[in-house]
Write a protein that holds these residues in place. Structure first.
Motif, PDB file in Angstrom:
ATOM      1  N   CYS A 163       0.842  -1.210   0.000  1.00 56.71           N
ATOM      2  CA  CYS A 163       0.000   0.000   0.000  1.00 56.71           C
ATOM      3  C   CYS A 163       0.873   1.254   0.000  1.00 56.71           C
ATOM      4  O   CYS A 163       1.979   1.243   0.537  1.00 56.71           O
ATOM      5  CB  CYS A 163      -0.837   0.062   1.282  1.00 56.71           C
ATOM      6  SG  CYS A 163      -2.000  -1.270   1.433  1.00 56.71           S
ATOM      7  N   GLY A 164       0.322   2.332  -0.526  1.00 52.62           N
ATOM      8  CA  GLY A 164       0.946   3.653  -0.427  1.00 52.62           C
ATOM      9  C   GLY A 164       2.371   3.659  -0.946  1.00 52.62           C
ATOM     10  O   GLY A 164       2.683   3.163  -2.028  1.00 52.62           O
ATOM     11  N   THR A 165       3.235   4.230  -0.124  1.00 52.05           N
ATOM     12  CA  THR A 165       4.640   4.346  -0.512  1.00 52.05           C
ATOM     13  C   THR A 165       5.263   2.969  -0.770  1.00 52.05           C
ATOM     14  O   THR A 165       6.059   2.797  -1.690  1.00 52.05           O
ATOM     15  CB  THR A 165       5.392   5.102   0.609  1.00 52.05           C
ATOM     16  OG1 THR A 165       4.962   6.458   0.563  1.00 52.05           O
ATOM     17  CG2 THR A 165       6.882   5.053   0.425  1.00 52.05           C
ATOM     18  N   ALA A 166       4.891   2.003   0.048  1.00 53.50           N
ATOM     19  CA  ALA A 166       5.450   0.656  -0.140  1.00 53.50           C
ATOM     20  C   ALA A 166       5.022   0.089  -1.495  1.00 53.50           C
ATOM     21  O   ALA A 166       5.782  -0.628  -2.156  1.00 53.50           O
ATOM     22  CB  ALA A 166       4.989  -0.244   1.003  1.00 53.50           C
ATOM     23  N   SER A 176       6.019  -3.826   3.396  1.00 53.34           N
ATOM     24  CA  SER A 176       5.359  -2.984   4.403  1.00 53.34           C
ATOM     25  C   SER A 176       6.379  -2.482   5.419  1.00 53.34           C
ATOM     26  O   SER A 176       7.064  -3.287   6.055  1.00 53.34           O
ATOM     27  CB  SER A 176       4.282  -3.797   5.134  1.00 53.34           C
ATOM     28  OG  SER A 176       3.751  -3.038   6.194  1.00 53.34           O
ATOM     29  N   GLN A 177       6.464  -1.184   5.533  1.00 58.45           N
ATOM     30  CA  GLN A 177       7.374  -0.591   6.518  1.00 58.45           C
ATOM     31  C   GLN A 177       7.017  -1.066   7.921  1.00 58.45           C
ATOM     32  O   GLN A 177       7.848  -1.573   8.650  1.00 58.45           O
ATOM     33  CB  GLN A 177       7.268   0.940   6.425  1.00 58.45           C
ATOM     34  CG  GLN A 177       8.185   1.726   7.347  1.00 58.45           C
ATOM     35  CD  GLN A 177       7.682   1.896   8.765  1.00 58.45           C
ATOM     36  OE1 GLN A 177       8.430   1.693   9.711  1.00 58.45           O
ATOM     37  NE2 GLN A 177       6.423   2.236   8.939  1.00 58.45           N
ATOM     38  N   SER A 178       5.749  -0.897   8.282  1.00 53.21           N
ATOM     39  CA  SER A 178       5.325  -1.176   9.662  1.00 53.21           C
ATOM     40  C   SER A 178       5.105  -2.660   9.918  1.00 53.21           C
ATOM     41  O   SER A 178       5.154  -3.108  11.050  1.00 53.21           O
ATOM     42  CB  SER A 178       4.008  -0.455   9.939  1.00 53.21           C
ATOM     43  OG  SER A 178       3.003  -0.950   9.054  1.00 53.21           O
ATOM     44  N   THR A 192       0.091  -3.194   8.241  1.00 56.19           N
ATOM     45  CA  THR A 192      -0.968  -2.609   7.420  1.00 56.19           C
ATOM     46  C   THR A 192      -2.049  -3.647   7.104  1.00 56.19           C
ATOM     47  O   THR A 192      -1.753  -4.725   6.558  1.00 56.19           O
ATOM     48  CB  THR A 192      -0.357  -2.029   6.133  1.00 56.19           C
ATOM     49  OG1 THR A 192       0.611  -1.075   6.535  1.00 56.19           O
ATOM     50  CG2 THR A 192      -1.388  -1.382   5.242  1.00 56.19           C
ATOM     51  N   VAL A 199       5.087  10.506   9.919  1.00 54.29           N
ATOM     52  CA  VAL A 199       4.087   9.703   9.200  1.00 54.29           C
ATOM     53  C   VAL A 199       4.526   9.450   7.752  1.00 54.29           C
ATOM     54  O   VAL A 199       4.364   8.357   7.216  1.00 54.29           O
ATOM     55  CB  VAL A 199       2.707  10.408   9.256  1.00 54.29           C
ATOM     56  CG1 VAL A 199       1.745   9.807   8.252  1.00 54.29           C
ATOM     57  CG2 VAL A 199       2.122  10.281  10.660  1.00 54.29           C
ATOM     58  N   ALA A 200       5.112  10.460   7.130  1.00 58.69           N
ATOM     59  CA  ALA A 200       5.528  10.291   5.729  1.00 58.69           C
ATOM     60  C   ALA A 200       6.741   9.368   5.660  1.00 58.69           C
ATOM     61  O   ALA A 200       7.743   9.579   6.331  1.00 58.69           O
ATOM     62  CB  ALA A 200       5.870  11.646   5.135  1.00 58.69           C
ATOM     63  N   SER A 201       6.610   8.364   4.836  1.00 61.80           N
ATOM     64  CA  SER A 201       7.673   7.373   4.725  1.00 61.80           C
ATOM     65  C   SER A 201       8.786   7.903   3.824  1.00 61.80           C
ATOM     66  O   SER A 201       8.533   8.352   2.711  1.00 61.80           O
ATOM     67  CB  SER A 201       7.056   6.110   4.133  1.00 61.80           C
ATOM     68  OG  SER A 201       7.985   5.081   4.176  1.00 61.80           O
ATOM     69  N   LEU A 242       2.476  11.490  -4.021  1.00 66.28           N
ATOM     70  CA  LEU A 242       1.917  11.079  -2.722  1.00 66.28           C
ATOM     71  C   LEU A 242       2.557  11.874  -1.586  1.00 66.28           C
ATOM     72  O   LEU A 242       1.869  12.366  -0.683  1.00 66.28           O
ATOM     73  CB  LEU A 242       2.136   9.570  -2.506  1.00 66.28           C
ATOM     74  CG  LEU A 242       1.741   9.030  -1.124  1.00 66.28           C
ATOM     75  CD1 LEU A 242       0.256   9.236  -0.864  1.00 66.28           C
ATOM     76  CD2 LEU A 242       2.090   7.563  -0.977  1.00 66.28           C
ATOM     77  N   LYS A 243       3.895  11.989  -1.655  1.00 70.94           N
ATOM     78  CA  LYS A 243       4.595  12.704  -0.579  1.00 70.94           C
ATOM     79  C   LYS A 243       4.091  14.141  -0.478  1.00 70.94           C
ATOM     80  O   LYS A 243       3.814  14.635   0.601  1.00 70.94           O
ATOM     81  CB  LYS A 243       6.095  12.672  -0.882  1.00 70.94           C
ATOM     82  CG  LYS A 243       6.970  12.684   0.297  1.00 70.94           C
ATOM     83  CD  LYS A 243       7.330  11.309   0.819  1.00 70.94           C
ATOM     84  CE  LYS A 243       6.116  10.534   1.255  1.00 70.94           C
ATOM     85  NZ  LYS A 243       6.325   9.157   1.497  1.00 70.94           N
ATOM     86  N   GLU A 284       0.395  14.308   0.828  1.00 67.73           N
ATOM     87  CA  GLU A 284       0.113  13.897   2.210  1.00 67.73           C
ATOM     88  C   GLU A 284       0.596  14.902   3.245  1.00 67.73           C
ATOM     89  O   GLU A 284      -0.009  15.025   4.310  1.00 67.73           O
ATOM     90  CB  GLU A 284       0.613  12.479   2.514  1.00 67.73           C
ATOM     91  CG  GLU A 284       2.097  12.315   2.700  1.00 67.73           C
ATOM     92  CD  GLU A 284       2.482  10.909   3.174  1.00 67.73           C
ATOM     93  OE1 GLU A 284       3.527  10.430   2.738  1.00 67.73           O
ATOM     94  OE2 GLU A 284       1.756  10.310   3.989  1.00 67.73           O
ATOM     95  N   VAL A 322      -1.544   1.908   9.335  1.00 72.18           N
ATOM     96  CA  VAL A 322      -2.974   1.845   8.998  1.00 72.18           C
ATOM     97  C   VAL A 322      -3.458   0.408   9.229  1.00 72.18           C
ATOM     98  O   VAL A 322      -3.401  -0.443   8.342  1.00 72.18           O
ATOM     99  CB  VAL A 322      -3.224   2.306   7.549  1.00 72.18           C
ATOM    100  CG1 VAL A 322      -4.710   2.388   7.254  1.00 72.18           C
ATOM    101  CG2 VAL A 322      -2.589   3.666   7.316  1.00 72.18           C
TER     102      VAL A 322
HETATM  103  C1  AGP Z   1       3.672   7.032   3.105  1.00 74.61           C
HETATM  104  O1  AGP Z   1       4.302   8.239   3.319  1.00 74.61           O
HETATM  105  C2  AGP Z   1       2.451   6.801   3.851  1.00 74.61           C
HETATM  106  N1  AGP Z   1       2.591   7.076   5.219  1.00 74.61           N
HETATM  107  C3  AGP Z   1       1.677   5.529   3.510  1.00 74.61           C
HETATM  108  O2  AGP Z   1       1.364   5.577   2.163  1.00 74.61           O
HETATM  109  C4  AGP Z   1       2.333   4.175   3.826  1.00 74.61           C
HETATM  110  O3  AGP Z   1       3.409   3.931   2.966  1.00 74.61           O
HETATM  111  C5  AGP Z   1       1.271   3.059   3.680  1.00 74.61           C
HETATM  112  O4  AGP Z   1       0.259   3.289   4.629  1.00 74.61           O
HETATM  113  C6  AGP Z   1       1.853   1.680   3.847  1.00 74.61           C
HETATM  114  O5  AGP Z   1       2.402   1.500   5.112  1.00 74.61           O
HETATM  115  P1  AGP Z   1       3.333   0.273   5.443  1.00 74.61           P
HETATM  116  O6  AGP Z   1       4.574   0.407   4.617  1.00 74.61           O
HETATM  117  O7  AGP Z   1       3.605   0.397   6.909  1.00 74.61           O
HETATM  118  O8  AGP Z   1       2.596  -0.969   5.081  1.00 74.61           O
END
Ligand code: AGP
Length: 633
Positions: free
Chosen positions: A318-321, A365-367, A370, A416-418, A502-503, A506, A630
């Motif tokens: 999702c998103g940046t990932a 996924s960073q976190s 998601t 919040v911004a990746s 996106l950056k 957001e 998220v």
């Molecule tokens: C990016 O700047 C955002 N915060 C968002 O798009 C994020 O990359 C997305 O919610 C996915 O998150 P994740 O990498 O933790 O799965």
């Protein structure tokens, strides 16, 4: 990111360490621990006691209730897991076998597997899965084998041990046989010595020290400090004494948490050279200085088997990932010649996708938490797919449920911004693409070595982009009020344009969109007017003339034009001169092979989004309506 605290003085170490670690909580962590050396006033009867727990500092505090070690010398740590899941046993401090040397560590020991074998052959039994534990055993190994016991053996053993370490490290070391001192070491990971009166401190960040002192030494790479109650000796890594002037910190606590940067986002943008290096170097074997013999390794994966079997790669995120996944798609096609399907996880989970047992399924996924990405992972697993997760969060749900996890080494992202999470995801994908290309026989030794050499240049070139931040700030100050910002690019540049849009949206709340440059004339050009800024990525010189003709189309509608491109190749300025005729601003990146340019161009756009956000009076760290993780649909 891990946090280090250390104390030697006249007060009880436990309470000072806990207070200092609390001031480092903002860095993010998953477990915590302390080691305290107790001894009689004449230093007899010394003993080291370690307490450590998974979870927040409150869990450690609960474990210490009625059980706190007494002593006036100690080290403490908050751990952000990199090697091994968050657990009591993997938490720091780590000790040698006899418990007479305790170590806390920030950073990554790249050759820890090799050192582990060396020590195992000498009878060492390891207790944790961490890279850090090798350091405690290694110091003990050299201490036990010291032939010159009278010339400061703890310092000598530490120097010998660090001479064997590859990677990044900030260390705090205490030893039962030396109850009057604490050793601190820094290489590529920050560490500060705080100077008090009859007490001295170490910490990985200033906020931990400000309650006690504002006079500090910011250790430089390869410096070692030996702290006693009444003085601090400084050494270089050859063991020669050096002289350093102390500095006085006048930051308040809030700016100290951000290492002097105005926001976490700006700090994290600046951490990218290091994060990229930390993600790249541990994957390179065979000597990291000459690309010719270097080989990429993914020890977590049986890549030869996967490569023999894989007929297609499926990437969802999702998103940046997801944008990292789009870059990955182009990279896998280019380097490994494999078909790739990339989809947004929230779409993928409700599709009726086709599965094949030979698919290589990649989740990013960073976190690692998601909800949509997790649902896509579960769907793939239900259909028998083997899932590889690329994530930054050890112990996260996605890391637990995936079949294999490839960790990025960005450290926690607080804004919040990746930013650094994105570029380290890219680094991981490029490495995978190059290695698959080699295994599939589509990348010969020359192109493979060229690819690795290209990636090795990225961290220093990322630092060069950061040197241009004032120019980006000035341009943002002129453009931040634009009603619309459109980002154009083709292929790799198109993927970056998606992430840039996106950056910007957001954190600056500007209406921004990305378009594949060739699509402009099929509709979006109707939106272009004098209130529009068009940012064009033109790093792929084979496509330069195509993309510049797209820019001409928008110029004739009165839009402002920024071009991001490669710096001139030697004396040839043809492309630059052409760009000057169609741009009111040009930003260049150090020359880089086209597939790797997203790693650099995106840094300009992270800075641009950041400065636009600040110019608009927003808080870039906490954009409205958005959350860092998220976890709901
Ligand atoms: C990016 O700047 C955002 N915060 C968002 O798009 C994020 O990359 C997305 O919610 C996915 O998150 P994740 O990498 O933790 O799965």
């Amino acid at each position: 990111m891990c946090g280090i605290a250390g104390y030697t003085g006249y007060q009880e170490a436990t309470s000072i360490l806990l207070a200092a670690l609390k001031k480092l909580e903002y860095r993010g962590y998953d477990s915590a621990g302390i080691a305290v050396l107790s001894a009689a006033p004449d230093f007899s009867g010394a003993n080291i006691e370690v307490r450590k727990t998974k979870g927040p500092l409150s869990a450690l505090e609960a474990a210490l209730e009625n059980n706190a070690p007494a002593g006036k010398l100690g080290i403490g740590h908050t751990r952000w897991a990199t090697h091994g899941e968050p657990s009591d046993i993997n938490s720091h401090p780590h000790t040698d076998v006899s418990g007479s040397i305790a170590v806390v560590h920030n950073g990554i020991i790249e050759n820890y597997a090799h050192l582990k074998s060396f020590l195992r052959e000498r009878g060492v039994v390891f207790r944790s899965e961490t890279d850090t534990e090798v350091i405690a055993h290694l110091i003990d190994h050299y201490y036990q084998n010291d032939k010159h016991p009278r010339s400061d053996p703890l310092l000598r053993a530490t120097l010998q041990a660090i001479s064997k370490l590859e990677g990044s490290y900030a260390l705090g070391v205490i030893a039962r046989d030396f109850p009057d001192r604490l050793i601190a070491v820094r290489k590529d990971s920050p560490l500060i010595v705080g100077l008090g009166k009859n007490e001295n401190f170490i910490a990985s960040d200033a906020p931990a020290l400000l309650a006690y002192t504002r006079d500090v030494y910011f250790l430089r790479d390869n410096e070692i400090a030996v702290l006693y109650n009444d003085h601090v000796d400084m050494y270089n890594n050859s063991g020669e004494k050096i002289l350093r002037e102390s500095q006085h910190i006048d930051w308040d606590v809030e700016s100290a948490e951000k290492a002097g940067f105005a926001h976490f986002m700006l700090k994290e943008i600046h951490e990218q050279p290091k994060a990229l290096r930390d993600t790249l170097n541990p994957r390179l074997g065979g000597g990291i200085n000459t690309a010719a013999n270097v080989q990429i390794h993914f020890d977590e994966l049986d890549l030869p088997a996967l490569s023999a079997q894989a007929k297609r790669i499926v990437i969802t995120a999702c998103g940046t990932a997801y944008h990292a996944g789009v870059v990955g798609k182009y990279a896998f096609e280019h380097f490994a010649r494999l078909p790739v399907e990339t989809d947004i996880a929230s779409e993928y989970r409700y599709r009726d996708p086709l599965f094949d047992k030979n698919d290589l399924f990649i989740i990013i996924s960073q976190s690692g938490e998601t909800a949509d990405t997790l649902a896509a992972l579960r769907l793939a697993k239900e259909h028998g797919a083997k899932v590889i997760a690329i994530t930054n969060a050890v112990g996260s749900t996605i890391s637990r449920e995936a079949d294999t996890v490839l960790y990025t080494r960005a450290g926690p992202e607080i804004a919040v911004a990746s930013t650094k999470a994105f570029t380290t995801q890219l680094m991981c994908l490029y490495l995978l693409a190059l290695e698959l290309g080699r295994l599939r026989g589509v990348l010969g030794p020359e192109r493979y070595a060229e690819g690795i050499a290209g990636l090795q240049k990225i961290p220093e070139n990322a630092a060069k982009i950061l040197e241009h931040k004032e120019a980006v700030q000035r341009y943002a100050a002129r453009q931040f009020n634009k009603k619309k910002v459109f980002f154009l690019g083709r292929l790799f540049d198109y993927a970056v344009s998606m992430e840039s849009a996106l950056k910007l949206k957001e954190i600056s709340y500007t209406h921004s969109e990305s378009f594949a440059a060739g699509e402009l004339k099929h509709g979006p050009i109707a939106l272009v007017d004098k209130d529009t800024l068009v940012v064009t990525f033109a790093t792929q010189e084979t496509l330069f003339s195509k993309i510049t003709s797209n820019v001409r189309e928008v110029l004739s509608r009165g839009a402002a034009s920024l071009i991001v491109m490669q710096e001139p190749d030697g004396g040839s300025t043809t492309f630059l001169e052409a760009a000057k005729t169609i741009a009111d601003e040009i930003w260049t990146i150090p020359r880089t092979a086209a597939p790797f340019t997203p790693l650099l161009t995106v840094i300009y756009m992270q800075l641009f989004a950041y400065y636009c956000s600040v110019s608009r009076g927003n808080d870039p760290d906490k954009p409205r309506n958005l959350a860092k993780s998220v976890t709901v649909e």
